[in-house]
Design a protein around this motif. Sequence first.
Motif, PDB file in Angstrom:
ATOM      1  N   LEU A  23       0.835  -1.206   0.000  1.00  0.00           N
ATOM      2  CA  LEU A  23       0.000   0.000   0.000  1.00  0.00           C
ATOM      3  C   LEU A  23       0.869   1.255   0.000  1.00  0.00           C
ATOM      4  O   LEU A  23       0.585   2.232  -0.713  1.00  0.00           O
ATOM      5  CB  LEU A  23      -0.915  -0.024   1.221  1.00  0.00           C
ATOM      6  N   MET A  24       1.950   1.236   0.775  1.00  0.00           N
ATOM      7  CA  MET A  24       2.816   2.413   0.846  1.00  0.00           C
ATOM      8  C   MET A  24       3.530   2.674  -0.473  1.00  0.00           C
ATOM      9  O   MET A  24       3.539   3.804  -0.975  1.00  0.00           O
ATOM     10  CB  MET A  24       3.842   2.256   1.968  1.00  0.00           C
ATOM     11  N   TYR A  25       4.129   1.642  -1.046  1.00  0.00           N
ATOM     12  CA  TYR A  25       4.858   1.861  -2.300  1.00  0.00           C
ATOM     13  C   TYR A  25       3.908   2.146  -3.450  1.00  0.00           C
ATOM     14  O   TYR A  25       4.231   2.910  -4.365  1.00  0.00           O
ATOM     15  CB  TYR A  25       5.756   0.658  -2.598  1.00  0.00           C
TER      16      TYR A  25
ATOM     17  N   THR B 113      13.041  10.093  -3.194  1.00  0.00           N
ATOM     18  CA  THR B 113      11.870   9.717  -2.391  1.00  0.00           C
ATOM     19  C   THR B 113      11.922   8.264  -1.958  1.00  0.00           C
ATOM     20  O   THR B 113      11.484   7.916  -0.848  1.00  0.00           O
ATOM     21  CB  THR B 113      10.577   9.983  -3.180  1.00  0.00           C
ATOM     22  N   ILE B 114      12.482   7.386  -2.800  1.00  0.00           N
ATOM     23  CA  ILE B 114      12.419   5.955  -2.487  1.00  0.00           C
ATOM     24  C   ILE B 114      13.778   5.358  -2.095  1.00  0.00           C
ATOM     25  O   ILE B 114      13.878   4.146  -1.930  1.00  0.00           O
ATOM     26  CB  ILE B 114      11.833   5.159  -3.688  1.00  0.00           C
ATOM     27  N   CYS B 115      14.817   6.185  -1.945  1.00  0.00           N
ATOM     28  CA  CYS B 115      16.136   5.618  -1.659  1.00  0.00           C
ATOM     29  C   CYS B 115      16.256   5.114  -0.215  1.00  0.00           C
ATOM     30  O   CYS B 115      17.283   4.545   0.148  1.00  0.00           O
ATOM     31  CB  CYS B 115      17.237   6.618  -1.974  1.00  0.00           C
ATOM     32  N   TYR B 116      15.243   5.361   0.581  1.00  0.00           N
ATOM     33  CA  TYR B 116      15.141   4.717   1.887  1.00  0.00           C
ATOM     34  C   TYR B 116      13.856   3.893   1.907  1.00  0.00           C
ATOM     35  O   TYR B 116      12.854   4.289   1.315  1.00  0.00           O
ATOM     36  CB  TYR B 116      15.130   5.753   3.022  1.00  0.00           C
ATOM     37  N   TYR B 117      13.907   2.748   2.583  1.00  0.00           N
ATOM     38  CA  TYR B 117      12.718   1.919   2.698  1.00  0.00           C
ATOM     39  C   TYR B 117      11.656   2.638   3.527  1.00  0.00           C
ATOM     40  O   TYR B 117      11.936   3.604   4.248  1.00  0.00           O
ATOM     41  CB  TYR B 117      13.050   0.573   3.333  1.00  0.00           C
ATOM     42  N   SER B 118      10.449   2.125   3.473  1.00  0.00           N
ATOM     43  CA  SER B 118       9.329   2.784   4.153  1.00  0.00           C
ATOM     44  C   SER B 118       9.522   2.866   5.664  1.00  0.00           C
ATOM     45  O   SER B 118       8.985   3.753   6.315  1.00  0.00           O
ATOM     46  CB  SER B 118       8.029   2.048   3.840  1.00  0.00           C
TER      47      SER B 118
ATOM     48  N   ALA C  16      18.132   1.920   1.577  1.00  0.00           N
ATOM     49  CA  ALA C  16      17.881   1.044   0.422  1.00  0.00           C
ATOM     50  C   ALA C  16      18.882   1.284  -0.702  1.00  0.00           C
ATOM     51  O   ALA C  16      18.688   0.791  -1.812  1.00  0.00           O
ATOM     52  CB  ALA C  16      16.461   1.279  -0.102  1.00  0.00           C
ATOM     53  N   LEU C  17      19.953   2.010  -0.398  1.00  0.00           N
ATOM     54  CA  LEU C  17      20.879   2.445  -1.451  1.00  0.00           C
ATOM     55  C   LEU C  17      21.775   1.328  -1.975  1.00  0.00           C
ATOM     56  O   LEU C  17      22.460   1.527  -2.981  1.00  0.00           O
ATOM     57  CB  LEU C  17      21.750   3.591  -0.931  1.00  0.00           C
TER      58      LEU C  17
ATOM     59  N   TYR D 140      16.077  -3.212  -6.493  1.00  0.00           N
ATOM     60  CA  TYR D 140      15.107  -2.221  -6.028  1.00  0.00           C
ATOM     61  C   TYR D 140      15.353  -0.874  -6.704  1.00  0.00           C
ATOM     62  O   TYR D 140      14.418  -0.226  -7.206  1.00  0.00           O
ATOM     63  CB  TYR D 140      15.238  -2.105  -4.512  1.00  0.00           C
ATOM     64  N   LEU D 141      16.620  -0.443  -6.743  1.00  0.00           N
ATOM     65  CA  LEU D 141      16.948   0.855  -7.331  1.00  0.00           C
ATOM     66  C   LEU D 141      16.737   0.863  -8.840  1.00  0.00           C
ATOM     67  O   LEU D 141      16.284   1.867  -9.410  1.00  0.00           O
ATOM     68  CB  LEU D 141      18.397   1.227  -7.000  1.00  0.00           C
ATOM     69  N   ILE D 142      17.044  -0.241  -9.499  1.00  0.00           N
ATOM     70  CA  ILE D 142      16.838  -0.318 -10.951  1.00  0.00           C
ATOM     71  C   ILE D 142      15.348  -0.217 -11.276  1.00  0.00           C
ATOM     72  O   ILE D 142      14.941   0.502 -12.194  1.00  0.00           O
ATOM     73  CB  ILE D 142      17.448  -1.606 -11.516  1.00  0.00           C
TER      74      ILE D 142
END
Length: 546
Positions: free
Chosen positions: A105-107, A482-487, A492-493, A498-500
């Motif tokens: 839901l968050m992503y 915005t998404i380089c850290y997990y929720s 998450a770097l 995930y980054l791709i």
Amino acid sequence: MKPPSPVDGSTLPDTAAERAAAPSGAPDILDAPPPVEPGPAPRRSWRDRFGHPARRPLLLGLAAALMLLIGGFGAGGVLVHDPVLTNSPLGFWRYGHGRELASVLMYGGVGLMVWAWILLGREVLAHRARGRAVLTTAAVWTAPMLFAPPLFTRDIFSYLAQGGLPLAGFDPYAVGPEALPGIFADNVHYFWQDTPAPYGPLFILIAKAVAWVTGDTIILGVVLMRLALLPGLLLFVWALPELTRRLGGRVSVALWVAVANPLTVIHMVGGGHNDLLVVGLLATGALIALRGRHALGIALVTLAMAVKASAVIALPFLVLVWAAHMSGSQRARIAKAIAAGLAVFVAVFAACTFAAGVGLGWLPALSAPSMIVNWMSLPTAVGEFTHTLLSALVNVPKQPFINVSRVLGGILLVYIAVRQWLAARDGGPDAVRRAGVVLLATAVLSPAMLPWYVSWGMALVAATAWSVRALQMTVFVSVMLTICYYSNGEDALYNPPYLIAWGLVAVLAAVSLVRPDPLRLSAGAWQRPRQEFPANIVDGAEQRTS
């Protein structure tokens, strides 16, 4: 001959200089409609009052915000012991499959927010959304964030603990949250448990007040901390329109870039970062200085520095704005302005320090963020990459490479700052723009960088003229930050798949800003010629034809 305005048929200035010289009776800076002819006032609907925001981006962004709000209770920066959800029928949302659903839901909410932002950006570029419409849309997206758990971070728990330390008799510049018994310290990320506060006395005073009001009710503390930081966003929204006019930009574009940006909505407000205060005080101080109230402008930026030290970079540029209004040779004017600015700075900063009841121990604590090692910092990335190449040949430790590259990055930053300051000696709006450039360089070239650090420079740079290509690059960078850290706030770097995946989303979003159907998915898309927005659509960078 200039083309008519898309709204009222009047002509628009071609250049930033012409816009700056426009008479004060020009349409309101928030793009309000032009005055109507005398007669009975027409009855205004709510859409008139709020700028006729486009329904689709407004509703999609609101749905995204609600998804983030609901998902955040399971997959955000949740409490270690939640007094509401634990041992309740809703407790499943924090564990196992429930938490996985909350993460989806968050992503999904992030993706939907990005899509709504792109749709709003198209309205802005096509001159269908004016400043007030953008502001209304951003406000609707932001409101649910005020009541969400911390999103993509746990920093707000550190703030509360740092405010609780002086209440318990500890010096927040000498000890970390682990010295504080109780629920505040329990929820601080382990990385910061023994780290003294790296924030200025004004923020310690604010955090102390929130912790005092909250007591041990940490959920209330999270909400009150957000509300305590909200004035920064309000100041920013107040200052940005006029600052944009003075710096040659376009109000709707500036608001779309800096206020409606998912990085602002999700990280700055949803995450509850104190950078909100910094950007508000920076923008307001710069505007007040350009209005000619130089001492007050420097005082406001000093307050920003009393929250985060990075804001101090703007002060030498505001000194140049002041110097331009003094008499004498350029050297004499700059010397007098430096003396006057220093006096204001010392008085304001001393008052903040006295009010907070702390000393200058936060200055050594400024090195705390350098403990963060991630490749978002350009010098750190160079050091890590160099070490990776050499480690394939010989076994060597990583830290010396990072240390050397950080020193070189610091030297480069000083060079950029000095060059920009010397180029801004004539003062005026150009000095403010160059201050924004140096603040952006500071975020990128510092030993450590976090996504919200770019807000320092964007507080000023957003008000300048933008090209469409620069806006597309901003979209890509904003999505990735915005998404380089997990929720839940973890890094998450170093997760390439995930980054791709999100990198592809970011590229699609950037292309979609100017190409409505980049994947050619609509019916008959392959038979129709491809339509794109013209590259000259942004005021301040456009070339109009007669």
